[in-house]
Write a protein that holds these residues in place. Structure first.
Motif, PDB file in Angstrom:
ATOM      1  N   LYS A 298       0.841  -1.207   0.000  1.00  0.00           N
ATOM      2  CA  LYS A 298       0.000   0.000   0.000  1.00  0.00           C
ATOM      3  C   LYS A 298       0.864   1.240   0.000  1.00  0.00           C
ATOM      4  CE  LYS A 298      -2.684   3.190   2.488  1.00  0.00           C
ATOM      5  NZ  LYS A 298      -2.363   4.185   3.519  1.00  0.00           N
TER       6      LYS A 298
ATOM      7  N   GLY B 207      -0.197   5.538  -0.246  1.00  0.00           N
ATOM      8  CA  GLY B 207      -1.274   6.493  -0.442  1.00  0.00           C
ATOM      9  C   GLY B 207      -2.620   5.786  -0.361  1.00  0.00           C
ATOM     10  N   GLU B 208      -3.440   5.997  -1.376  1.00  0.00           N
ATOM     11  CA  GLU B 208      -4.758   5.344  -1.416  1.00  0.00           C
ATOM     12  C   GLU B 208      -4.764   4.171  -2.387  1.00  0.00           C
ATOM     13  OE1 GLU B 208      -7.500   6.013   0.519  1.00  0.00           O
ATOM     14  OE2 GLU B 208      -5.975   7.171   1.578  1.00  0.00           O
ATOM     15  N   ASP B 209      -3.586   3.680  -2.736  1.00  0.00           N
ATOM     16  CA  ASP B 209      -3.480   2.540  -3.640  1.00  0.00           C
ATOM     17  C   ASP B 209      -3.284   1.273  -2.800  1.00  0.00           C
ATOM     18  OD1 ASP B 209      -3.262   0.929  -5.816  1.00  0.00           O
ATOM     19  OD2 ASP B 209      -1.285   1.624  -6.445  1.00  0.00           O
ATOM     20  N   TYR B 210      -4.341   0.479  -2.665  1.00  0.00           N
ATOM     21  CA  TYR B 210      -4.313  -0.735  -1.860  1.00  0.00           C
ATOM     22  C   TYR B 210      -4.152  -1.932  -2.797  1.00  0.00           C
ATOM     23  CZ  TYR B 210      -6.245   2.361   1.702  1.00  0.00           C
ATOM     24  OH  TYR B 210      -6.456   3.395   2.573  1.00  0.00           O
TER      25      TYR B 210
ATOM     26  N   ARG C 207      -9.412  -2.094   1.613  1.00  0.00           N
ATOM     27  CA  ARG C 207      -9.034  -1.037   2.552  1.00  0.00           C
ATOM     28  C   ARG C 207      -9.040  -1.509   4.012  1.00  0.00           C
ATOM     29  NH1 ARG C 207      -9.537   4.505   1.725  1.00  0.00           N
ATOM     30  NH2 ARG C 207     -10.629   3.967  -0.196  1.00  0.00           N
TER      31      ARG C 207
ATOM     32  N   THR D 294      -6.352  -1.067   7.651  1.00  0.00           N
ATOM     33  CA  THR D 294      -6.702   0.006   8.592  1.00  0.00           C
ATOM     34  C   THR D 294      -7.283  -0.482   9.913  1.00  0.00           C
ATOM     35  OG1 THR D 294      -8.894   0.220   7.552  1.00  0.00           O
ATOM     36  CG2 THR D 294      -7.114   1.614   6.701  1.00  0.00           C
TER      37      THR D 294
END
Length: 509
Positions: free
Chosen positions: A151, A153-156, A185, A189
């Motif tokens: 991962k 940034g927002e690239d999972y 995601r 998290t």
């Protein structure tokens, strides 16, 4: 799962006792780190060739320890301890894995204890080569498969990459699985331990699972990028489009003539001649006026700043009027407007279609129908860069038997899952905690829980027995009811008749 669960009530949590998983069945690698050491693992001492000297070393720290918020005392794992460092550690398999007629199952656990900003947690299955040196494990070390989460940034991402050997040239090329459709995601998290599993089958099918649920699947022949097998034909690089090739499907009609009455100069809009100025329009009043309450600033320098003028505000006199200032007719679309004339489009009689170069046999073509038969591998490694520390790894397992892998998963990850679930506070506990923070919730609890219970108990325990209905009560319903009055009169007549009969029998002869 062999575990002992202590007594727990509505208000308290249970405790799951830890027992280290033991491999059962055929396997090539099993590591739970519960010995508390990194025995069998080799730290890389190499440097990256293409990095600045300050960060070229693989000097990131590793440790074997419990999770920071462990629900299983005694459960150890391998932890990436440094941030903004290169890390590399590896271990040999019990024996090399060769791709023959049995599947490959790779699984391990990851917990992003501190979340993850930018970094990977994937494993590499290092190719069996004569010169494999784990002390010199770097990013360019040959691997057969790379698998796991990544991962930035927002690239999972959840990688599944394998290196395919070209049977014609002997060169290797990375083949990437399609991106999973599932939303990944949460796995990065929620700070929970997740189980990552890769299953490769001899029929070229594959599955990627997270927490024993399939999130991606496909076939090595059809679902990898670039494809394993190149196309049989390619476009001829020496073929060029002829200069007179016409790709225009439509052309302007060469015989069309602009009509004589076509006025290209007519405006698109004209003033509405039917419009009438509204009554009460104030022609002599400006729409904006200088603010009468404004004052020139004391530090205003007319030589430097020019003549001071009060700021403009809407004219109060116009608030009740339909408008102020010079009235102008509104503009409307011009019914005679046609714009610039253009010839109409017609089919091109010389249209030849979109030009494409001709196809020729692909000189690099080959057909490998068994990409499952990859290069054998003999070690497993973690070669990572991360901007976040405290990534927890545990329970690595490599086998060729699905049932054996499932048993290992249930004894390891399954136990963690049970412990995490048992540690979650019950509903009642959550309610009490919330009430401690917000005492007014006690009123809500009483009104929504206690009061209805009291009313139900009172209703059930003090209800009166139902008595026989009186005529007055019968009249409270529209349904047919027995004629009570007639029944009573009938009974009285029967009693009178019986008395008369007895009197006749007792009278003399």
């Amino acid at each position: 799962i062999e575990a002992r669960v202590s007594f727990c009530s509505v208000l308290f949590v249970c405790q799951v006792m830890y027992k280290a998983p033991e491999p059962m069945g055929e396997h090539f690698f099993a590591e739970s780190f519960d010995r508390g050491t990194m025995d069998g693992w080799v730290l890389s001492r190499a440097k990256k060739d293409d990095a600045d000297e300050e960060i070229a070393k693989y000097d990131g720290k590793w440790a074997v320890e419990e999770m920071k918020d462990s629900k299983l005392p005694g459960d150890m794992g391998l932890v990436l301890k440094s941030r903004a460092k290169h890390h590399a550690i590896s271990s040999l398999l019990l024996r090399p894995f060769t791709f023959e007629d049995k599947p490959l199952i790779v699984q391990y656990e990851v917990n992003f204890q501190s979340g993850i900003d930018c970094g990977g947690a994937y494993v590499k299955l290092l190719t069996q080569t004569p010169d494999l040196d784990l002390n010199q494990f770097v990013d360019k070390t040959s691997y057969t498969i790379m698998f796991g989460p990544d991962k930035c940034g927002e690239d999972y991402k959840l990688h599944f990459i394998f290196r395919h050997k070209n049977p014609k040239t002997g060169e290797f090329e990375e083949k990437h699985a399609k991106k999973p459709d599932a939303d990944l995601r949460t796995y990065y998290t929620d700070k929970k331990t997740h189980l990552y599993t890769l299953v490769l089958n001899p029929d070229n099918s594959f599955e990627v699972l997270v927490d024993q649920t399939v999130v991606n699947s496909g076939n090595l022949l059809t679902d990898m990028t670039p494809p394993v097998n190149p196309p049989a034909e390619i476009e001829d690089p020496d073929d060029h489009k002829p200069e007179d090739w016409d790709e225009r499907a439509k052309i302007q009609d060469p015989d069309a003539v602009k009509p004589e009455d076509w006025d290209e100069d007519a405006p698109a809009q004209i003033a509405d001649e039917d419009a009438v100025k509204p009554d009460g329009w104030l022609d002599d009043e400006p729409e904006y006026i200088g603010d009468p309450e404004a004052a020139k600033p004391e530090d205003w320098d007319e030589d430097m700043d020019g003549e001071w003028e009060a700021p403009q505000i809407p004219n109060p006199a116009c608030e009740t009027a339909p408008g102020c200032g010079v009235w102008k007719r509104p503009m409307i679309d011009n019914p005679n407007y046609k714009g610039k004339w253009k010839p109409p489009m017609i089919d091109n009689p010389n249209y030849q279609g979109v030009w494409k170069p001709r196809k020729i046999p692909n000189p690099a073509f080959f057909e490998d129908l068994h990409p499952f038969k990859m290069t054998p591998f003999s070690a497993v490694g973690l070669e990572l860069w991360s901007m976040t520390s405290d990534i927890f790894f545990d329970n690595f397992f490599i086998t060729n038997d699905r049932n054996t892998a499932d048993r290992w998963a249930n004894d390891g990850w399954g136990l963690k899952k049970a412990a995490e679930g048992a540690a979650e506070p019950s509903l009642a506990s959550q309610m009490l905690t919330a009430a401690e923070e917000r005492p007014w919730l006690w009123i809500v609890y009483v009104l929504t829980v206690a009061l209805p219970l009291v009313l139900i108990i009172v209703f059930c325990c003090t209800g009166k027995k139902k008595s026989a209905a009186t005529p007055a009560e019968y009249k409270k319903t529209d349904e047919p009811q027995p004629d009570v009055k007639e029944d009573e009169e009938g009974e009285e007549e029967e009693v009178e008749e019986e008395k008369a009969e007895e009197a006749e029998k007792s009278s003399p002869g």
